[in-house]
Each structure stands twice: as C-alpha cells, then as structure tokens.
Design a protein around this motif. Structure first.
Motif, PDB file in Angstrom:
ATOM      1  N   GLU A 178      -3.305   7.521   4.987  1.00  0.00           N
ATOM      2  CA  GLU A 178      -3.417   7.267   3.692  1.00  0.00           C
ATOM      3  C   GLU A 178      -5.111   7.864   3.040  1.00  0.00           C
ATOM      4  OE1 GLU A 178      -1.320   6.269   1.586  1.00  0.00           O
ATOM      5  OE2 GLU A 178      -0.039   5.088   2.916  1.00  0.00           O
ATOM      6  N   MET A 182      -6.483   8.033  -0.959  1.00  0.00           N
ATOM      7  CA  MET A 182      -7.305   6.794  -1.493  1.00  0.00           C
ATOM      8  C   MET A 182      -7.845   7.286  -2.703  1.00  0.00           C
ATOM      9  SD  MET A 182     -10.058   4.644   0.545  1.00  0.00           S
ATOM     10  CE  MET A 182     -11.154   5.860   0.769  1.00  0.00           C
ATOM     11  N   SER A 186      -9.639   1.820  -4.817  1.00  0.00           N
ATOM     12  CA  SER A 186      -8.332   1.422  -3.836  1.00  0.00           C
ATOM     13  C   SER A 186      -8.776   0.636  -2.636  1.00  0.00           C
ATOM     14  CB  SER A 186      -7.628   2.659  -3.144  1.00  0.00           C
ATOM     15  OG  SER A 186      -7.003   3.765  -4.269  1.00  0.00           O
ATOM     16  N   TRP A 188      -8.307  -0.335   1.157  1.00  0.00           N
ATOM     17  CA  TRP A 188      -7.733   0.151   2.316  1.00  0.00           C
ATOM     18  C   TRP A 188      -8.620  -0.178   3.568  1.00  0.00           C
ATOM     19  CZ3 TRP A 188     -10.816   3.711   5.392  1.00  0.00           C
ATOM     20  CH2 TRP A 188     -10.429   4.784   6.328  1.00  0.00           C
ATOM     21  N   GLU A 205      -2.765   0.178   9.567  1.00  0.00           N
ATOM     22  CA  GLU A 205      -3.349   1.090   7.966  1.00  0.00           C
ATOM     23  C   GLU A 205      -2.692   0.295   6.702  1.00  0.00           C
ATOM     24  OE1 GLU A 205      -5.040   5.260   6.402  1.00  0.00           O
ATOM     25  OE2 GLU A 205      -3.255   5.156   7.463  1.00  0.00           O
ATOM     26  N   ILE A 207      -3.015   0.140   2.297  1.00  0.00           N
ATOM     27  CA  ILE A 207      -3.545   0.577   1.267  1.00  0.00           C
ATOM     28  C   ILE A 207      -3.147  -0.045  -0.232  1.00  0.00           C
ATOM     29  CG2 ILE A 207      -2.366   2.783   0.470  1.00  0.00           C
ATOM     30  CD1 ILE A 207      -5.205   4.096  -0.097  1.00  0.00           C
TER      31      ILE A 207
END
Length: 235
Positions: A178, A182, A186, A188, A205, A207
């Motif tokens: 991701e 980004m 964002s 994350w 992960e 996001i």
C-alpha cells in the motif's frame, strides 16, 4: 351438662395456650435485638431467590488484544493517529515503543525497530513528511536496521507529501502493498521483517484513504490498527 363442662375445658385450654404464646413472644422480643429480627426476616425473604451470577472481569491481554497470544508468540499492536488529538501508538510484547506517553511520536511516519531474537526495541524515530526533507533520513534508518529485525511503521497526520519514490520502493521491498497508494493524510500501519519471512496468515498492513466525504476528523480519516501474534521460532 357434660357438654358444657367439655366446652369450658376446651375454652380454658385455648386461653392457656394463647397466654403461653403471648408470654413466649414477649420473652423472645425482650431477649432478641431488633436488628437480629430484621436481619432474620431479610434472610427469609431471600430464600427461594435465584442467585445472581456475575461474569468474571476479563483478564487484560498484552497490547490490549481481545484474545491472548499462545505461548511462544510475540504480541504486537500498531495504531495510527486520528486527527490532531489522537496520536499514533506502537506496542510490542506489552511495551509501548512509540506513543504520546513516551513523548517520541510525531507527524509523518513513525518507525520502531525490534530485535526479533530478544523482542526488545533497538531504536525508534519519526520522520516528518510535511515539513522539511526527511525521506533520505528514513531510508538510512531502515537500511541500518540489522538483519533479524522487525520494523513496525505507522503514520500520524500526513506521511506522504514529502515521501520520495526511492523511500516508497524501499518500503515496498519489505513487503508493503500500500505504500505506493498512500495519499495526503492517509492512515497507514505496517509491520515487516528484515532478513526473514513473516507468516502469511498474520495481519501485516492496513490503510485508510483520506476522503473528504467520509473523513471522521474533518481533513483526517479515521485511525486504523493492525494486531497479531508472531511466532518466536521463525529464525
């Protein structure tokens, strides 16, 4: 005549029993305190009531997991920032590595490096991606992480504006899917391993893209988190 005599005997017996009952009641009231009588009546009222079952208070788990990690596993939890007030947190084995309480969280991308063998943090830092040029510093920080390290990364506020393509590629090589997507502000969170491979079934992960129509904090999306358990025998 005989019936009248029988009636009088019964009447006398009834009066005698009533007098004895009154006297015993008077004697009982004199000898027993009012508090004891009240308590006894309360206990009698409770007879027959169903007992109230209370569930035990749930035991707190490492890094505030809902369920515990099994023995032989590390627990981790990475929580992104949300708006201006809610700062990012990184927890590993119930130790806050980056947080407001520790005073080492900042705008941009926050990174903690953990020695996989010992489970102890070796270094932690944040890299502002809104003001100043810190993309190269972040790359050097990641490259200097020894083999056999865990890298836990999370954003607070904006982590993309001054993030250079070379830095994105470096994080992508660690396994991020991701980092290239980004955008401004964002949310994350990401965990990676250097020199070994993490299990496929753990959460690595997440996001949350900034969307002006759906943002929880005005110009910021809602915070996100990832958490899980990492086996200690991977290397």
């Amino acid at each position: 005549m005989w019936l009248n005599r029988q009636y009088l005997v019964k009447l006398a017996g009834l009066l005698l029993i009533s007098l004895a009952a009154w006297y015993l009641g008077y004697l009982f009231a004199a000898l027993v305190s009012e508090e004891t009588i009240t308590t006894s009546i309360a206990h009698l009222k409770d007879i027959g009531k169903k007992p109230v079952l209370r569930a035990p208070v749930p035991k707190r788990q490492k890094c505030d997991h809902w369920s515990p990690c099994s023995p032989g596993n590390y627990a981790y939890r990475i929580l992104s920032g949300g708006g201006k007030g809610k700062l990012a947190k990184i927890c590993f084995e119930d130790e806050l590595l980056i947080s407001e309480e520790k005073g080492n969280v900042g705008r941009g991308i926050n990174i903690a490096i953990v020695n996989y063998k010992t489970g102890k943090v070796t270094s932690a830092n944040f890299f502002d991606m809104w003001e100043g040029e810190h993309s190269e510093e972040m790359m050097a920080f990641i490259k200097n992480a020894p083999e056999g390290s865990l890298l836990l990364m999370v954003t607070h506020d904006d982590g993309s504006t001054r993030l250079k393509n070379d830095a994105k590629k470096l994080v992508e090589e660690l396994g991020s899917k991701e980092i290239q997507n980004m955008k401004f502000r964002s949310s994350w969170a990401f965990i990676a391993a250097k020199g070994f491979k993490l299990p496929d079934d753990i959460e690595k992960e997440k996001i949350n893209y900034s969307d002006k129509k759906n943002n929880r904090y005005g110009g910021w999306p809602a915070e996100i988190q990832i958490e899980g358990c990492i086996p200690r025998n991977l290397i």
